[in-house]
Motif scaffolding. Structure first.
Motif, mmCIF file in Angstrom:
data_model
loop_
_atom_site.group_PDB
_atom_site.id
_atom_site.type_symbol
_atom_site.label_atom_id
_atom_site.label_comp_id
_atom_site.label_asym_id
_atom_site.label_seq_id
_atom_site.Cartn_x
_atom_site.Cartn_y
_atom_site.Cartn_z
ATOM 1 N N PRO A 1 0.834 -1.206 0.000
ATOM 2 C CA PRO A 1 0.000 0.000 0.000
ATOM 3 C C PRO A 1 0.868 1.254 0.000
ATOM 4 O O PRO A 1 1.914 1.304 0.662
ATOM 5 C CB PRO A 1 -0.793 -0.121 1.320
ATOM 6 N N PRO A 2 0.483 2.261 -0.761
ATOM 7 C CA PRO A 2 1.311 3.470 -0.852
ATOM 8 C C PRO A 2 1.226 4.307 0.413
ATOM 9 O O PRO A 2 0.247 4.246 1.153
ATOM 10 C CB PRO A 2 0.679 4.220 -2.030
ATOM 11 N N GLN A 3 2.300 5.069 0.657
ATOM 12 C CA GLN A 3 2.226 6.062 1.705
ATOM 13 C C GLN A 3 1.327 7.200 1.238
ATOM 14 O O GLN A 3 0.995 7.323 0.074
ATOM 15 C CB GLN A 3 3.626 6.567 2.034
ATOM 16 N N SER A 4 0.945 8.040 2.169
ATOM 17 C CA SER A 4 -0.019 9.094 1.862
ATOM 18 C C SER A 4 0.689 10.411 1.577
ATOM 19 O O SER A 4 1.635 10.799 2.274
ATOM 20 C CB SER A 4 -0.982 9.288 3.041
ATOM 21 N N VAL A 5 0.220 11.091 0.546
ATOM 22 C CA VAL A 5 0.669 12.438 0.247
ATOM 23 C C VAL A 5 -0.048 13.414 1.170
ATOM 24 O O VAL A 5 -1.261 13.296 1.391
ATOM 25 C CB VAL A 5 0.392 12.778 -1.229
ATOM 26 N N ARG A 6 0.687 14.355 1.714
ATOM 27 C CA ARG A 6 0.104 15.393 2.568
ATOM 28 C C ARG A 6 -0.111 16.651 1.721
ATOM 29 O O ARG A 6 0.838 17.163 1.108
ATOM 30 C CB ARG A 6 1.012 15.736 3.752
ATOM 31 N N TYR A 7 -1.340 17.150 1.701
ATOM 32 C CA TYR A 7 -1.636 18.368 0.948
ATOM 33 C C TYR A 7 -1.445 19.569 1.864
ATOM 34 O O TYR A 7 -2.034 19.655 2.945
ATOM 35 C CB TYR A 7 -3.050 18.305 0.385
ATOM 36 N N ILE A 8 -0.592 20.493 1.424
ATOM 37 C CA ILE A 8 -0.189 21.612 2.273
ATOM 38 C C ILE A 8 -0.927 22.893 1.911
ATOM 39 O O ILE A 8 -1.404 23.613 2.782
ATOM 40 C CB ILE A 8 1.337 21.816 2.170
ATOM 41 N N SER A 9 -1.030 23.188 0.617
ATOM 42 C CA SER A 9 -1.724 24.411 0.209
ATOM 43 C C SER A 9 -2.319 24.221 -1.174
ATOM 44 O O SER A 9 -1.930 23.326 -1.927
ATOM 45 C CB SER A 9 -0.764 25.618 0.207
ATOM 46 N N ASP A 10 -3.244 25.115 -1.495
ATOM 47 C CA ASP A 10 -4.004 25.003 -2.751
ATOM 48 C C ASP A 10 -4.489 26.400 -3.115
ATOM 49 O O ASP A 10 -5.069 27.104 -2.274
ATOM 50 C CB ASP A 10 -5.179 24.056 -2.516
ATOM 51 N N CYS A 11 -4.232 26.835 -4.333
ATOM 52 C CA CYS A 11 -4.703 28.145 -4.755
ATOM 53 C C CYS A 11 -4.947 28.139 -6.260
ATOM 54 O O CYS A 11 -4.624 27.170 -6.950
ATOM 55 C CB CYS A 11 -3.682 29.237 -4.395
ATOM 56 N N LEU A 12 -5.539 29.209 -6.755
ATOM 57 C CA LEU A 12 -5.740 29.401 -8.181
ATOM 58 C C LEU A 12 -4.792 30.484 -8.675
ATOM 59 O O LEU A 12 -4.603 31.507 -8.005
ATOM 60 C CB LEU A 12 -7.193 29.790 -8.486
ATOM 61 N N VAL A 13 -4.196 30.252 -9.834
ATOM 62 C CA VAL A 13 -3.264 31.206 -10.433
ATOM 63 C C VAL A 13 -3.891 31.728 -11.718
ATOM 64 O O VAL A 13 -4.287 30.949 -12.591
ATOM 65 C CB VAL A 13 -1.904 30.545 -10.727
ATOM 66 N N LYS A 14 -3.960 33.050 -11.819
ATOM 67 C CA LYS A 14 -4.548 33.676 -13.005
ATOM 68 C C LYS A 14 -3.445 34.240 -13.907
ATOM 69 O O LYS A 14 -2.325 34.467 -13.462
ATOM 70 C CB LYS A 14 -5.501 34.796 -12.587
ATOM 71 N N PRO A 15 -3.763 34.472 -15.176
ATOM 72 C CA PRO A 15 -2.782 35.102 -16.073
ATOM 73 C C PRO A 15 -2.371 36.472 -15.557
ATOM 74 O O PRO A 15 -3.206 37.244 -15.060
ATOM 75 C CB PRO A 15 -3.534 35.216 -17.400
ATOM 76 N N ARG A 16 -1.083 36.787 -15.683
ATOM 77 C CA ARG A 16 -0.591 38.071 -15.196
ATOM 78 C C ARG A 16 -1.201 39.217 -15.992
ATOM 79 O O ARG A 16 -1.519 40.265 -15.457
ATOM 80 C CB ARG A 16 0.943 38.110 -15.289
ATOM 81 N N ARG A 17 -1.326 39.027 -17.296
ATOM 82 C CA ARG A 17 -2.017 39.992 -18.140
ATOM 83 C C ARG A 17 -2.639 39.239 -19.294
ATOM 84 O O ARG A 17 -2.191 38.143 -19.633
ATOM 85 C CB ARG A 17 -1.071 41.085 -18.639
ATOM 86 N N LEU A 18 -3.662 39.822 -19.894
ATOM 87 C CA LEU A 18 -4.389 39.143 -20.959
ATOM 88 C C LEU A 18 -4.288 39.924 -22.260
ATOM 89 O O LEU A 18 -4.344 41.159 -22.264
ATOM 90 C CB LEU A 18 -5.858 38.976 -20.578
ATOM 91 N N PRO A 19 -4.153 39.218 -23.377
ATOM 92 C CA PRO A 19 -4.092 39.907 -24.672
ATOM 93 C C PRO A 19 -5.480 40.352 -25.120
ATOM 94 O O PRO A 19 -6.503 40.004 -24.510
ATOM 95 C CB PRO A 19 -3.535 38.827 -25.604
ATOM 96 N N ARG A 20 -5.531 41.116 -26.194
ATOM 97 C CA ARG A 20 -6.817 41.520 -26.771
ATOM 98 C C ARG A 20 -7.585 40.281 -27.224
ATOM 99 O O ARG A 20 -7.013 39.281 -27.631
ATOM 100 C CB ARG A 20 -6.595 42.449 -27.958
ATOM 101 N N HIS A 21 -8.891 40.371 -27.149
ATOM 102 C CA HIS A 21 -9.805 39.305 -27.574
ATOM 103 C C HIS A 21 -9.697 38.057 -26.697
ATOM 104 O O HIS A 21 -10.189 36.991 -27.078
ATOM 105 C CB HIS A 21 -9.567 38.916 -29.036
ATOM 106 N N SER A 22 -9.076 38.167 -25.545
ATOM 107 C CA SER A 22 -8.951 36.994 -24.685
ATOM 108 C C SER A 22 -10.270 36.583 -24.051
ATOM 109 O O SER A 22 -10.363 35.489 -23.478
ATOM 110 C CB SER A 22 -7.912 37.248 -23.591
ATOM 111 N N ASP A 23 -11.293 37.438 -24.146
ATOM 112 C CA ASP A 23 -12.610 37.073 -23.622
ATOM 113 C C ASP A 23 -13.435 36.302 -24.637
ATOM 114 O O ASP A 23 -14.505 35.783 -24.307
ATOM 115 C CB ASP A 23 -13.392 38.328 -23.206
ATOM 116 N N ASP A 24 -12.963 36.218 -25.867
ATOM 117 C CA ASP A 24 -13.739 35.522 -26.899
ATOM 118 C C ASP A 24 -13.791 34.027 -26.601
ATOM 119 O O ASP A 24 -12.804 33.436 -26.131
ATOM 120 C CB ASP A 24 -13.116 35.731 -28.271
#
Length: 469
Positions: free
Chosen positions: A9-32
């Motif tokens: 049986p495998p050992q267990s991974v410990r989860y330490i942190s979790d977040c969302l990373v967004k683009p630093r900047r977006l080009p034109r038409h990136s909402d399309d």
């Protein structure tokens, strides 16, 4: 042949942190919205791509006497998140989510990438009390490696709610594993490693110059290709019951082992395959695939009349006319199939089998691809893992041409690539470049325990796999 005992049986991974990373900047038409081509929609019920790299941590004695591991890891994670944010500026669809538009004409929905709804890519920090040797030394890939990836068992349709990209950084006692999970309708293996390489390039540039915005040497081409008479968006023939487009798959008990083939071993296979046919056009990888197909089929002990097949993933960028750009970011892949009987496969010799594979690849061009797209638009269907391979087949996936060892996140050259649980079935073979380069290849083979034991006793296979040891 008695199969080997199951791994502990495998050992267990410990989860330490979790977040969302967004683009630093977006080009034109990136909402399309980013609409999806037929071969991308066909992947809605497959799993995410899960591939990652194992890196060594520098030993404390090679650093300054006051080395603080916690501070080092914290700084490393912040650099990874900063460079990931910059990479997402170039690959902004990976920060979005899938969405379904209910249409009235025709009265069928359309699945697309909603780039305006961009919560971001997921970034996870985890830890495991094991060493690099604990991961690489066992004969079979330890099952704990599956926990180095996010979105286990998720199918691509789940990208409506889950992030389309997730990066998990798992600390080991003396190493770090960086595992990426990418939605397969967004990109294929070529796109996956283009992103990984770009992330590494940005990390290195920021280390040297401290800049946030980095111009990539190989920027992705995000414009999607569609058949001329179907410019998109493509509708799917379901209304209230989309279950057939995100089917689940129960993974059987498998053994996973990485076999190494030196450049000399593969060159020998190519020479022999061409010699047997009296030609020179059979490639190295076709020769290696022929060996794998023959040996796995022999290990399965099927009767001579049984039909067996080999499926191969095809990168269709260069097969269209005109071709797609090499840096096209999408999933323009289809499956090729060569089939014969077990008796012919085992009796025909390496060259006969390699030439059969070569013929299937050679005839796969623009006309066949356009026919495939037309047929799919008329009768849409998705790949299902439980139907993709019969018990008599193998599937060759990934590619030794991908630049896996060129990624550098300040820890030097990776020790090895590994994959998660995604898209694994009995008979799957994932190919990677060998670490020493020069045309060497590593094959990660997934088989039932009994078949794996028989393959390991196959003299022809093991002679090639162990030629350089």
């Amino acid at each position: 042949m008695t199969p080997p005992p199951p791994p502990p049986p495998p050992q267990s991974v410990r989860y330490i942190s979790d977040c969302l990373v967004k683009p630093r900047r977006l080009p034109r038409h990136s909402d399309d919205p980013l609409h999806l081509a037929p071969w991308e929609l066909a992947m809605l019920s497959l799993h995410y791509i899960q591939k990652g790299l194992l890196f060594p941590l520098p030993p404390p004695h090679s650093l300054d006497p006051g080395f603080d591991r916690s501070a080092f890891i914290h700084s490393f994670l912040e650099k990874l998140k900063r460079s990931l944010s910059s990479a997402l500026s170039h690959f902004y669809p990976l920060a979005g989510r899938l969405a379904t538009l209910r249409r009235t004409d025709p009265p069928f929905p359309t699945v697309f990438v909603d780039c305006a709804n961009s919560p971001g890519a997921r970034f996870i920090h985890a830890a495991l009390d094991m060493t690099v040797a604990d991961i690489l030394s066992p004969t079979y890939v330890p099952s704990v490696v599956q926990s180095f990836f996010d979105h286990n068992w998720a199918v691509n349709h789940d990208g409506h709610a889950l992030s389309l990209l997730s990066a998990q950084v798992t600390e080991l006692a003396d190493g770090v594993f960086i595992g990426l999970s990418m939605n397969h309708v967004i990109g294929d293996g070529t796109s996956f490693w283009l992103f990984f390489n770009s992330w590494s390039e940005i990390f290195q540039a920021q280390e040297k110059g401290g800049v946030d915005v980095v111009q990539l040497s190989c920027p992705p081409v995000l414009t999607r290709w569609f058949p001329e008479n179907h410019p998109g968006p493509i509708s799917l023939p379901y209304a209230d019951d989309p279950s057939s487009f995100h089917a689940r798959y129960e993974v059987p008990d498998l053994r996973e082992r990485v076999f190494h083939f030196s450049a000399d071993a593969i060159a020998g296979l190519k020479v022999e395959a061409n010699r047997q046919c009296g030609i020179t056009k059979i490639s190295s990888f076709q020769s290696l695939t022929a060996l794998v197909w023959r040996c796995i089929t022999r290990a399965r002990h099927f009767p001579p009349s049984q039909v067996t097949s080999c499926r191969m993933t095809s990168n269709n960028r260069v097969r269209l006319d005109p071709p797609l750009p090499p840096l096209y970011f999408g999933s323009p892949v289809t499956l090729l199939r060569a089939a014969t009987t077990v008796g012919e496969l085992l009796g025909g010799g390496l060259g006969w089998v390699a030439l059969l594979l070569h013929a299937v690849v050679a005839e796969h061009g623009d006309a066949k691809l356009r026919e495939w797209n037309e047929e799919w638009i008329e009768r849409p269907q998705v790949y299902r893992l439980d139907k993709l391979l019969d018990p008599c087949s193998i599937l060759m996936a990934s590619s030794p041409r991908f630049n896996m060892y060129g990624n550098d996140f300040g820890l030097g050259k990776a020790l090895a690539p590994r994959s998660g649980c995604a898209n694994k079935i009995d008979g799957n073979v994932f190919s990677y470049p060998g670490r020493e380069g020069g045309g060497s290849v590593d094959l990660e083979i997934c088989l039932s325990p009994a078949t794996m034991a028989a393959l390991e006793a196959d003299a022809e296979f093991m002679a090639a796999a162990l030629m350089d040891l």
